[in-house]
Design a protein around this motif. Structure first.
Motif, PDB file in Angstrom:
ATOM      1  N   ALA A 141       0.840  -1.193   0.000  1.00  0.00           N
ATOM      2  CA  ALA A 141       0.000   0.000   0.000  1.00  0.00           C
ATOM      3  C   ALA A 141       0.880   1.250   0.000  1.00  0.00           C
ATOM      4  O   ALA A 141       1.829   1.350   0.776  1.00  0.00           O
ATOM      5  N   VAL A 142       0.565   2.191  -0.876  1.00  0.00           N
ATOM      6  CA  VAL A 142       1.201   3.504  -0.878  1.00  0.00           C
ATOM      7  C   VAL A 142       0.197   4.456  -0.245  1.00  0.00           C
ATOM      8  O   VAL A 142      -0.950   4.559  -0.707  1.00  0.00           O
ATOM      9  N   VAL A 143       0.597   5.127   0.823  1.00  0.00           N
ATOM     10  CA  VAL A 143      -0.354   5.918   1.593  1.00  0.00           C
ATOM     11  C   VAL A 143       0.183   7.309   1.919  1.00  0.00           C
ATOM     12  O   VAL A 143       1.389   7.540   1.927  1.00  0.00           O
ATOM     13  N   VAL A 144      -0.732   8.214   2.199  1.00  0.00           N
ATOM     14  CA  VAL A 144      -0.404   9.544   2.692  1.00  0.00           C
ATOM     15  C   VAL A 144      -1.330   9.834   3.868  1.00  0.00           C
ATOM     16  O   VAL A 144      -2.239   9.052   4.184  1.00  0.00           O
ATOM     17  N   SER A 145      -1.119  10.982   4.497  1.00  0.00           N
ATOM     18  CA  SER A 145      -1.964  11.398   5.602  1.00  0.00           C
ATOM     19  C   SER A 145      -3.351  11.775   5.097  1.00  0.00           C
ATOM     20  O   SER A 145      -3.530  12.170   3.945  1.00  0.00           O
ATOM     21  N   LYS A 146      -4.327  11.671   5.980  1.00  0.00           N
ATOM     22  CA  LYS A 146      -5.679  12.131   5.654  1.00  0.00           C
ATOM     23  C   LYS A 146      -5.692  13.628   5.316  1.00  0.00           C
ATOM     24  O   LYS A 146      -6.585  14.114   4.623  1.00  0.00           O
ATOM     25  N   GLN A 147      -4.671  14.355   5.797  1.00  0.00           N
ATOM     26  CA  GLN A 147      -4.587  15.792   5.566  1.00  0.00           C
ATOM     27  C   GLN A 147      -4.169  16.124   4.131  1.00  0.00           C
ATOM     28  O   GLN A 147      -4.342  17.249   3.672  1.00  0.00           O
ATOM     29  N   ASN A 148      -3.605  15.123   3.427  1.00  0.00           N
ATOM     30  CA  ASN A 148      -3.130  15.356   2.061  1.00  0.00           C
ATOM     31  C   ASN A 148      -4.326  15.342   1.103  1.00  0.00           C
ATOM     32  O   ASN A 148      -5.013  14.331   0.958  1.00  0.00           O
ATOM     33  N   THR A 149      -4.539  16.470   0.436  1.00  0.00           N
ATOM     34  CA  THR A 149      -5.675  16.579  -0.484  1.00  0.00           C
ATOM     35  C   THR A 149      -5.248  16.656  -1.949  1.00  0.00           C
ATOM     36  O   THR A 149      -6.110  16.640  -2.833  1.00  0.00           O
ATOM     37  N   PHE A 150      -3.941  16.702  -2.211  1.00  0.00           N
ATOM     38  CA  PHE A 150      -3.513  16.929  -3.587  1.00  0.00           C
ATOM     39  C   PHE A 150      -3.113  15.664  -4.354  1.00  0.00           C
ATOM     40  O   PHE A 150      -3.106  15.658  -5.576  1.00  0.00           O
ATOM     41  N   ILE A 151      -2.807  14.579  -3.671  1.00  0.00           N
ATOM     42  CA  ILE A 151      -2.438  13.347  -4.384  1.00  0.00           C
ATOM     43  C   ILE A 151      -3.671  12.463  -4.543  1.00  0.00           C
ATOM     44  O   ILE A 151      -4.231  11.975  -3.563  1.00  0.00           O
ATOM     45  N   ASP A 152      -4.108  12.266  -5.782  1.00  0.00           N
ATOM     46  CA  ASP A 152      -5.251  11.396  -6.046  1.00  0.00           C
ATOM     47  C   ASP A 152      -4.823  10.054  -6.618  1.00  0.00           C
ATOM     48  O   ASP A 152      -5.538   9.058  -6.504  1.00  0.00           O
ATOM     49  N   HIS A 153      -3.643  10.004  -7.237  1.00  0.00           N
ATOM     50  CA  HIS A 153      -3.059   8.756  -7.713  1.00  0.00           C
ATOM     51  C   HIS A 153      -1.594   9.031  -8.049  1.00  0.00           C
ATOM     52  O   HIS A 153      -1.172  10.190  -8.116  1.00  0.00           O
ATOM     53  N   ASN A 213      -5.471   0.749   9.870  1.00  0.00           N
ATOM     54  CA  ASN A 213      -5.330   2.167  10.207  1.00  0.00           C
ATOM     55  C   ASN A 213      -6.037   3.076   9.200  1.00  0.00           C
ATOM     56  O   ASN A 213      -5.610   4.209   8.958  1.00  0.00           O
ATOM     57  N   GLN A 214      -7.133   2.581   8.627  1.00  0.00           N
ATOM     58  CA  GLN A 214      -7.858   3.346   7.615  1.00  0.00           C
ATOM     59  C   GLN A 214      -8.361   4.696   8.114  1.00  0.00           C
ATOM     60  O   GLN A 214      -8.506   5.635   7.333  1.00  0.00           O
ATOM     61  N   ASP A 215      -8.609   4.789   9.410  1.00  0.00           N
ATOM     62  CA  ASP A 215      -9.157   6.016   9.958  1.00  0.00           C
ATOM     63  C   ASP A 215      -8.175   7.183   9.920  1.00  0.00           C
ATOM     64  O   ASP A 215      -8.576   8.344   9.999  1.00  0.00           O
ATOM     65  N   LYS A 216      -6.875   6.887   9.764  1.00  0.00           N
ATOM     66  CA  LYS A 216      -5.884   7.964   9.769  1.00  0.00           C
ATOM     67  C   LYS A 216      -4.981   7.990   8.536  1.00  0.00           C
ATOM     68  O   LYS A 216      -4.037   8.769   8.476  1.00  0.00           O
ATOM     69  N   LEU A 217      -5.276   7.150   7.552  1.00  0.00           N
ATOM     70  CA  LEU A 217      -4.451   7.096   6.348  1.00  0.00           C
ATOM     71  C   LEU A 217      -5.313   7.216   5.082  1.00  0.00           C
ATOM     72  O   LEU A 217      -6.459   6.786   5.055  1.00  0.00           O
ATOM     73  N   LYS A 218      -4.718   7.762   4.036  1.00  0.00           N
ATOM     74  CA  LYS A 218      -5.374   7.860   2.739  1.00  0.00           C
ATOM     75  C   LYS A 218      -4.631   6.947   1.767  1.00  0.00           C
ATOM     76  O   LYS A 218      -3.425   7.074   1.578  1.00  0.00           O
ATOM     77  N   LEU A 219      -5.342   6.011   1.174  1.00  0.00           N
ATOM     78  CA  LEU A 219      -4.751   5.051   0.251  1.00  0.00           C
ATOM     79  C   LEU A 219      -4.657   5.657  -1.143  1.00  0.00           C
ATOM     80  O   LEU A 219      -5.599   6.261  -1.642  1.00  0.00           O
ATOM     81  N   ILE A 220      -3.492   5.470  -1.780  1.00  0.00           N
ATOM     82  CA  ILE A 220      -3.246   6.041  -3.107  1.00  0.00           C
ATOM     83  C   ILE A 220      -3.284   4.946  -4.169  1.00  0.00           C
ATOM     84  O   ILE A 220      -2.523   3.977  -4.086  1.00  0.00           O
ATOM     85  N   PRO A 221      -4.160   5.064  -5.180  1.00  0.00           N
ATOM     86  CA  PRO A 221      -4.157   4.083  -6.274  1.00  0.00           C
ATOM     87  C   PRO A 221      -2.918   4.268  -7.145  1.00  0.00           C
ATOM     88  O   PRO A 221      -2.445   5.392  -7.334  1.00  0.00           O
ATOM     89  N   ILE A 222      -2.415   3.165  -7.673  1.00  0.00           N
ATOM     90  CA  ILE A 222      -1.194   3.184  -8.478  1.00  0.00           C
ATOM     91  C   ILE A 222      -1.519   2.815  -9.922  1.00  0.00           C
ATOM     92  O   ILE A 222      -2.225   1.836 -10.181  1.00  0.00           O
ATOM     93  N   ASP A 223      -0.975   3.600 -10.839  1.00  0.00           N
ATOM     94  CA  ASP A 223      -1.160   3.363 -12.274  1.00  0.00           C
ATOM     95  C   ASP A 223       0.058   2.634 -12.817  1.00  0.00           C
ATOM     96  O   ASP A 223       1.129   3.210 -12.963  1.00  0.00           O
ATOM     97  N   GLY A 253      -4.201   2.456 -15.984  1.00  0.00           N
ATOM     98  CA  GLY A 253      -5.051   3.296 -15.168  1.00  0.00           C
ATOM     99  C   GLY A 253      -4.840   3.032 -13.679  1.00  0.00           C
ATOM    100  O   GLY A 253      -4.326   1.967 -13.295  1.00  0.00           O
ATOM    101  N   PRO A 254      -5.220   3.991 -12.821  1.00  0.00           N
ATOM    102  CA  PRO A 254      -5.027   3.852 -11.374  1.00  0.00           C
ATOM    103  C   PRO A 254      -5.833   2.689 -10.789  1.00  0.00           C
ATOM    104  O   PRO A 254      -7.003   2.518 -11.111  1.00  0.00           O
ATOM    105  N   VAL A 255      -5.184   1.911  -9.937  1.00  0.00           N
ATOM    106  CA  VAL A 255      -5.834   0.765  -9.292  1.00  0.00           C
ATOM    107  C   VAL A 255      -5.524   0.792  -7.793  1.00  0.00           C
ATOM    108  O   VAL A 255      -4.363   0.920  -7.401  1.00  0.00           O
ATOM    109  N   PHE A 256      -6.559   0.671  -6.986  1.00  0.00           N
ATOM    110  CA  PHE A 256      -6.370   0.562  -5.534  1.00  0.00           C
ATOM    111  C   PHE A 256      -5.992  -0.879  -5.186  1.00  0.00           C
ATOM    112  O   PHE A 256      -6.531  -1.822  -5.778  1.00  0.00           O
ATOM    113  N   PRO A 257      -5.092  -1.073  -4.215  1.00  0.00           N
ATOM    114  CA  PRO A 257      -4.852  -2.440  -3.743  1.00  0.00           C
ATOM    115  C   PRO A 257      -6.039  -2.921  -2.917  1.00  0.00           C
ATOM    116  O   PRO A 257      -6.591  -2.171  -2.114  1.00  0.00           O
TER     117      PRO A 257
END
Length: 335
Positions: free
Chosen positions: A115-127, A221-231, A235-239
């Motif tokens: 899983a590639v993840v960022v903080s819930k505070q990160n709003t600019f990375i969508d994939h 830890n889904q409540d505090k992490l944002k999962l990033i889909p990988i292309d 196309g972008p795919v979530f694990p």
């Protein structure tokens, strides 16, 4: 009466100090099983151990997480019975085992998606694309790629802070090979740890941070992490259990293993635990968030254990990057 009491007391003491332990040394209801290695495999091994303790409470199963490389070092020094691994054993590690007279049984137990993840505070990375991940993590990035706008022009000019597996981790080996093209090919200016909980804690509180680790740690830890889909090119795919299972989450899907010292397997407590592990790994891996093998694959794993087939099927350090379950079944069966 005093003489009889003294004789009975002496016999009881002798039994508890020596005779009794010797008699139970190979009893499947007593003993110690030592496991260490991959922090990615740790949740599965710990879950199996907890379940097993309910059926065999007098067998003490200990599970550590010093990283795949750290586990193999302990394994080659005869310090543990089972080594958890998020990659196949290397030729160097095989040589160390050979020198110590250790034969091992290699058993795949589940699949994992990194899983590639960022903080819930990160709003600019969508994939992120694989190419962007490479630009971010390759050795040449150290000292040169410092802000997010250097990865994608639409990203803000904010400092990059990275969190990832330590160099003793199989996750580090797999990620660097899959993303950067070579094991160990990574920038070094990041927060590194073999303990994925440390990485979770770091990235979750860092608006500019990004981390990678096993999917189970994101699931927990889904409540505090944002999962990033990988292309990976399609196309972008979530694990997820589905995308890892069908092979569409690439190139960050991989098999996980346990390695059992064949000499340890002669002890009834280790044999009982290993059998329980292969019979229950699928159910528990799924509960944790990993992807179980299919029924035929687990039958193959159980057969390898029963026949005590030693050695690795990943000859000459064969890579598992891009490997699907069908590929694993094929290589394990020798077809």
């Amino acid at each position: 009466m005093k003489k009889i009491f003294l004789l009975l007391t002496t016999a009881a003491i002798l039994t508890s100090c020596g005779g009794g332990q010797k008699a139970n040394k190979n009893n499947a209801e007593t003993g110690v099983v030592k496991i260490d290695g991959s922090s990615t495999v740790y949740p599965v091994s710990e879950a199996v151990a907890e379940d097993f303790r309910e059926t065999q409470p007098d067998i003490n199963v200990t599970v550590g997480e010093s990283g795949t490389g750290g586990g193999f070092k302990k394994f080659s020094r005869n310090e543990i019975d089972i080594s958890d691994a998020s990659r196949p054993i290397t030729s160097t590690e095989i040589d160390a085992c050979t020198k110590a007279g250790i034969n091992f049984i290699e058993l795949p137990i589940a699949f994992d998606g990194l899983a590639v993840v960022v903080s819930k505070q990160n709003t600019f990375i969508d994939h992120l694309t694989v190419a962007e991940l490479k630009k971010l993590w390759e050795p040449a990035a150290q000292g040169t790629i410092k802000t997010w706008d250097q990865i994608r022009s639409s990203f803000p000019k904010e400092p990059i802070k990275l969190y990832g597996a330590g160099t003793a981790s199989g996750t580090y080996d797999y990620f660097t090979e899959a993303i950067c093209g070579k094991k160990g090919a990574s920038r070094g200016d990041y927060t590194a740890s073999e303990d994925d909980n440390v990485l979770v804690k770091g990235v979750s509180g860092d608006k500019s941070g990004l981390a990678y680790f096993g999917l189970a740690y994101y699931e927990q830890n889904q409540d505090k992490l944002k999962l990033i889909p990988i292309d990976g090119g399609n196309g972008p795919v979530f694990p997820s259990q589905e995308t890892v299972g069908n092979g569409t989450y690439q190139p960050l899907s991989r098999p996980m293993f346990i390695y059992i010292n064949s000499k340890s397997l002669e002890r009834k407590e280790v044999a009982a635990f290993a059998k329980y592990y292969t019979e229950n790994a699928g159910r528990l891996a799924k509960d944790i968030g990993y992807v179980p093998l299919n029924v035929d694959e687990y039958k193959l794993v159980q057969d390898r254990l029963a026949k005590k087939v030693t050695g690795t099927v990943f000859v000459d350090g064969k890579s598992t990057v891009g490997m699907k379950m069908a590929d694993l079944l094929k290589i394990e069966s020798g077809k």
